[in-house]
Each structure stands twice: as C-alpha cells, then as structure tokens.
Design a protein around this motif. Structure first.
Motif, PDB file in Angstrom:
ATOM      1  N   LEU A 126       0.833  -1.205   0.000  1.00  0.00           N
ATOM      2  CA  LEU A 126       0.000   0.000   0.000  1.00  0.00           C
ATOM      3  C   LEU A 126       0.866   1.253   0.000  1.00  0.00           C
ATOM      4  O   LEU A 126       0.563   2.227  -0.692  1.00  0.00           O
ATOM      5  N   ILE A 129       2.067   1.703  -3.494  1.00  0.00           N
ATOM      6  CA  ILE A 129       0.949   2.178  -4.330  1.00  0.00           C
ATOM      7  C   ILE A 129       0.718   3.659  -4.094  1.00  0.00           C
ATOM      8  O   ILE A 129       0.561   4.448  -5.043  1.00  0.00           O
ATOM      9  N   ARG A 130       0.693   4.068  -2.836  1.00  0.00           N
ATOM     10  CA  ARG A 130       0.458   5.491  -2.515  1.00  0.00           C
ATOM     11  C   ARG A 130       1.573   6.372  -3.053  1.00  0.00           C
ATOM     12  O   ARG A 130       1.322   7.500  -3.492  1.00  0.00           O
ATOM     13  N   GLU A 132       3.211   5.989  -5.758  1.00  0.00           N
ATOM     14  CA  GLU A 132       3.096   6.163  -7.206  1.00  0.00           C
ATOM     15  C   GLU A 132       1.735   6.692  -7.653  1.00  0.00           C
ATOM     16  O   GLU A 132       1.644   7.451  -8.602  1.00  0.00           O
ATOM     17  N   PHE A 133       0.664   6.304  -6.963  1.00  0.00           N
ATOM     18  CA  PHE A 133      -0.686   6.603  -7.455  1.00  0.00           C
ATOM     19  C   PHE A 133      -1.495   7.534  -6.557  1.00  0.00           C
ATOM     20  O   PHE A 133      -2.661   7.790  -6.833  1.00  0.00           O
ATOM     21  N   TRP A 136      -4.552   6.172  -1.836  1.00  0.00           N
ATOM     22  CA  TRP A 136      -5.540   5.082  -1.869  1.00  0.00           C
ATOM     23  C   TRP A 136      -5.743   4.607  -0.447  1.00  0.00           C
ATOM     24  O   TRP A 136      -4.803   4.509   0.340  1.00  0.00           O
ATOM     25  N   VAL A 139      -5.352  -1.598  -0.279  1.00  0.00           N
ATOM     26  CA  VAL A 139      -4.881  -2.345  -1.448  1.00  0.00           C
ATOM     27  C   VAL A 139      -6.071  -2.893  -2.238  1.00  0.00           C
ATOM     28  O   VAL A 139      -6.098  -2.774  -3.467  1.00  0.00           O
ATOM     29  N   TRP A 142      -7.637  -0.193  -4.480  1.00  0.00           N
ATOM     30  CA  TRP A 142      -6.780   0.107  -5.628  1.00  0.00           C
ATOM     31  C   TRP A 142      -6.823  -1.046  -6.628  1.00  0.00           C
ATOM     32  O   TRP A 142      -6.959  -0.839  -7.831  1.00  0.00           O
ATOM     33  N   ASN A 143      -6.724  -2.279  -6.123  1.00  0.00           N
ATOM     34  CA  ASN A 143      -6.746  -3.471  -6.972  1.00  0.00           C
ATOM     35  C   ASN A 143      -8.035  -3.526  -7.797  1.00  0.00           C
ATOM     36  O   ASN A 143      -8.008  -3.784  -8.999  1.00  0.00           O
ATOM     37  N   GLN A 146      -8.349  -1.353 -10.987  1.00  0.00           N
ATOM     38  CA  GLN A 146      -7.456  -1.595 -12.120  1.00  0.00           C
ATOM     39  C   GLN A 146      -8.194  -2.313 -13.245  1.00  0.00           C
ATOM     40  O   GLN A 146      -8.956  -3.250 -12.993  1.00  0.00           O
ATOM     41  N   PRO A 152      -1.111  -4.019 -11.758  1.00  0.00           N
ATOM     42  CA  PRO A 152      -0.949  -4.702 -10.470  1.00  0.00           C
ATOM     43  C   PRO A 152       0.273  -5.626 -10.414  1.00  0.00           C
ATOM     44  O   PRO A 152       0.987  -5.647  -9.402  1.00  0.00           O
ATOM     45  N   ILE A 155       3.388  -3.344 -10.173  1.00  0.00           N
ATOM     46  CA  ILE A 155       3.566  -2.684  -8.885  1.00  0.00           C
ATOM     47  C   ILE A 155       3.948  -3.698  -7.805  1.00  0.00           C
ATOM     48  O   ILE A 155       4.700  -3.393  -6.884  1.00  0.00           O
TER      49      ILE A 155
END
Length: 168
Positions: A126, A129-130, A132-133, A136, A139, A142-143, A146, A152, A155
């Motif tokens: 997570l 993910i945070r 880069e994106f 969120w 997880v 975000w998943n 997609q 996924p 990442i």
C-alpha cells in the motif's frame, strides 16, 4: 311469359377462427422461409464451402515454472512469491473468480501462510501504491480499480524489489 331465374345466392366470406388464421399465417411464413433459404443458397453458391467449425477444446494454459526466490528478506520474499502466484493462477479485480484467478491481497496472504507477515506485506505494498498513485485507502480498493493485470503485477514486482533493497 317470361321466367326469371334468380341469380345464385352470394355467400358472405366466412370468418376464420383464430386457429385457422394461425395455420394460414404459419403456412405463409414457411413459404417465405423456404424462398429465403433458396435465395441464400443461390447467393452464396460461388463461395467455397468452409469446413464446419471443429470441436476444439480450449488449449491448456501453459504457466511458466516458478522461479526460485531471489529475495531473502521476509516481506520481499512474500511479495515475490505472490507475484509468481498471480502469474501462475491469474489476477482478478475481486477476491477471486471462477477460473481460479486471485486478487493482490489473497495472493499475498496465501503466500505469507498466516500470521502477521501477510498484513505487513500488504501494508508495504500500500505504501508503494500510494507513492506512485496517490492516496488510496486500501490495497483492495486500488486493486479493484485496475482494468487489467499489467499494472498490479508491475507494482507488486516493484514492491518486492523495494522491500529487498530496503532489507525488509
């Protein structure tokens, strides 16, 4: 004396009941279908006949052999195994699908084998993910957002590399 002969009586057209009208309509439709079939045969006579569609079973899905674990740190190793699992069984946006594909969290928790390691690996993912994106919440959220497996999987591999580089 002239005799007049009466004209034959005119009969009123008979009313057809529902059954008779349906039978008549069915006969007309059958005739039209027969003519349409003939027209199709004539129109397509110049096209070479193709083989009927063969009854082919779906080819087996060839999965690459699992690669040895390149990472010795616990979270990096779990993330790497989860990536290999997703490549083996497939990725999906929900928890799992009918073909056996799984989501990121299920793959991580399965490879972690219970305990707190799965939660720690999900938290690390997570954070990646945070970074880069953006912000969120989880997880799974975000998943599920997609559209396909490419991001996924990328990442997850990136998170495994970062965990290994950080000794986590």
């Amino acid at each position: 004396m002239s005799t007049m002969t009466a004209a034959p009586p005119r009969l009123a057209p008979a009313e057809l009941d529902l059954e008779a009208r349906l039978a008549l309509a069915g006969a007309l439709i059958d005739e039209r279908l027969a003519l349409a079939n003939i027209a199709i045969e004539v129109d397509t006579a110049h096209i070479p006949a193709a083989d009927p569609i063969p009854d082919i079973a779906a080819p087996p899905i060839l999965r690459p052999a699992r690669t040895p674990e390149p990472y010795s740190t616990p979270i990096a190793a779990v993330l790497q195994r989860a990536l290999a699992r997703l490549r083996d069984v497939g990725w999906c946006a929900e928890h799992y699908d009918d073909q056996g594909a799984v989501c990121l969290v299920r793959a991580i928790r399965t490879e972690a084998g219970g305990g707190t390691l799965g939660g720690q690996a999900c938290q690390f993912l997570l954070d990646v993910i945070r970074a880069e994106f953006g912000p969120w919440e989880t997880v799974p959220s975000w998943n599920d957002a997609q559209p396909g497996p490419a991001v996924p999987l990328r990442i997850l591999g990136q998170a495994a590399e970062q965990a290994a580089a950080g000794g986590i």
